[in-house]
Scaffold this active site. Structure first.
Site, PDB file in Angstrom:
ATOM      1  N   SER A 154     -52.153  39.575  37.810  1.00 30.04           N
ATOM      2  CA  SER A 154     -53.298  40.306  37.267  1.00 30.04           C
ATOM      3  C   SER A 154     -52.790  41.651  36.781  1.00 30.04           C
ATOM      4  O   SER A 154     -51.741  42.130  37.251  1.00 30.04           O
ATOM      5  CB  SER A 154     -54.329  40.529  38.374  1.00 30.04           C
ATOM      6  OG  SER A 154     -55.247  41.543  38.009  1.00 30.04           O
ATOM      7  N   TYR A 167     -57.411  42.591  47.095  1.00 28.83           N
ATOM      8  CA  TYR A 167     -57.033  41.868  45.876  1.00 28.83           C
ATOM      9  C   TYR A 167     -55.819  42.528  45.195  1.00 28.83           C
ATOM     10  O   TYR A 167     -54.846  41.849  44.830  1.00 28.83           O
ATOM     11  CB  TYR A 167     -58.234  41.834  44.926  1.00 28.83           C
ATOM     12  CG  TYR A 167     -58.009  41.051  43.662  1.00 28.83           C
ATOM     13  CD1 TYR A 167     -58.182  39.671  43.652  1.00 28.83           C
ATOM     14  CD2 TYR A 167     -57.630  41.672  42.475  1.00 28.83           C
ATOM     15  CE1 TYR A 167     -57.986  38.940  42.482  1.00 28.83           C
ATOM     16  CE2 TYR A 167     -57.426  40.957  41.312  1.00 28.83           C
ATOM     17  CZ  TYR A 167     -57.608  39.591  41.320  1.00 28.83           C
ATOM     18  OH  TYR A 167     -57.406  38.870  40.170  1.00 28.83           O
TER      19      TYR A 167
HETATM   20  C1  BGC Z   1     -59.941  40.388  38.253  1.00 35.76           C
HETATM   21  C2  BGC Z   1     -61.210  40.551  37.443  1.00 35.76           C
HETATM   22  C3  BGC Z   1     -61.136  41.818  36.594  1.00 35.76           C
HETATM   23  C4  BGC Z   1     -59.820  41.908  35.845  1.00 35.76           C
HETATM   24  C5  BGC Z   1     -59.657  43.232  35.111  1.00 35.76           C
HETATM   25  C6  BGC Z   1     -58.757  40.452  37.329  1.00 35.76           C
HETATM   26  O1  BGC Z   1     -57.571  40.227  38.021  1.00 35.76           O
HETATM   27  O2  BGC Z   1     -59.993  39.148  38.947  1.00 35.76           O
HETATM   28  O3  BGC Z   1     -62.325  40.614  38.310  1.00 35.76           O
HETATM   29  O4  BGC Z   1     -62.218  41.837  35.675  1.00 35.76           O
HETATM   30  O5  BGC Z   1     -58.741  41.734  36.713  1.00 35.76           O
HETATM   31  O6  BGC Z   1     -59.966  44.342  35.911  1.00 35.76           O
END
Ligand code: BGC
Length: 269
Positions: A154, A167
């Site tokens: 991410s 996360y």
């Molecule tokens: C998350 C999303 C978020 C995106 C940008 C992703 O890794 O799961 O919820 O919108 O990152 O912030």
């Protein structure tokens, strides 16, 4: 006109493939000629629908329910792939989730859930895939590499994220897990890379794009001025899984419309 299919004859596993990015990637791999295992944890109907969509391309596919954070489930899933497909060539380590909370409210269960699915789940699947790739080695008729692993990370492997400490920590972990695996496995002709998606239109982040207000707010973070679609990630995944990226090892490919370019600084600073 015959379409050139870059993954013809290859066998792929996509975790968390019943929705969102995983679904898009699984279908694109099938379209590129791969046989695909659609892993999911809940939602049989959605997983079976993805399987049907993949089979339309004339390739093989089946759905397999397994919890990627369970060592036993992961072992069983890989055993079945080798039984049914005879081999595995591509692992898309995609399954992931959010359990958001301010740090003072975050429970240990929320922390552990996110770390165990997002990070430990990727480790367990990568380990099984590596074992199988090492056992089989390179089969030149199939691919230049003995195997390919694509880890779904991410932008939050780089961008800190208040209210999402579990996360962001899991994604930061994926970055160095991926790079360490890449370094360790490259001599065996196993390629490990990652994709770092930005804001993609999926069920994980509906609150960020479903209303006009939310979407406009989100666009302040995206220089390219549009939300990403699962297909944007799917095309990157097909490329990273194919021999077209044969010299790409240990890289994170950001597919984020420029989200990691500090858009706040386009006018400030
Ligand atoms: C998350 C999303 C978020 C995106 C940008 C992703 O890794 O799961 O919820 O919108 O990152 O912030």
């Amino acid at each position: 006109m015959a379409v050139h299919k870059v993954l013809t004859g290859q066998k792929a596993l996509v975790t968390g493939a019943n929705s969102g990015i995983g679904q898009g990637v699984a279908i694109a791999l099938g379209q590129a000629g791969a046989d695909v295992v659609v892993n999911y944890i809940e939602g049989d109907d959605a997983a079976n629908k993805v399987v049907d969509d993949i089979r339309r391309f004339g390739v093989n596919a089946y759905a397999h329910q397994a919890d990627v954070s369970s060592e036993q489930d992961v072992a069983g899933m890989f055993k079945r792939i080798v039984q049914e497909f005879g081999a595995i060539d591509i692992l898309i380590n995609n399954a992931g989730l959010q359990r958001d909370a301010a740090v003072h409210d975050m429970t240990l269960a929320q922390w552990n859930k996110v770390l165990s699915v997002n990070l430990t789940g990727q480790f367990l699947c990568a380990r099984e895939a590596a074992r199988e790739f090492l056992r089989r080695g390179v089969v030149p008729a199939v691919s230049c590499a003995a195997g390919k692993i694509v880890c779904m990370s991410s932008v939050h492997q780089e961008i800190p994220w208040a209210g999402h400490v579990n996360y962001a920590s899991s994604k930061g972990g994926i970055k160095l897990m991926m790079e360490s695996l890449a370094q360790e496995l490259a001599p065996h002709r196993i390629r490990v890379n990652a994709i770092a998606p930005g804001a993609i239109r999926t069920p994980i982040n509906t609150s960020a794009w479903q209303t006009r207000d939310a979407y406009n707010q989100l666009m302040k973070l995206v220089p390219y001025g549009r939300i990403g679609e699962p297909a944007d990630i799917a095309r990157a995944a097909v490329w990273l899984a194919s021999d077209h990226s044969d010299y790409v090892v240990g890289t994170t490919l950001f597919v984020d419309g420029g989200m990691t370019l500090y858009p706040g600084f386009s006018t400030g600073g």
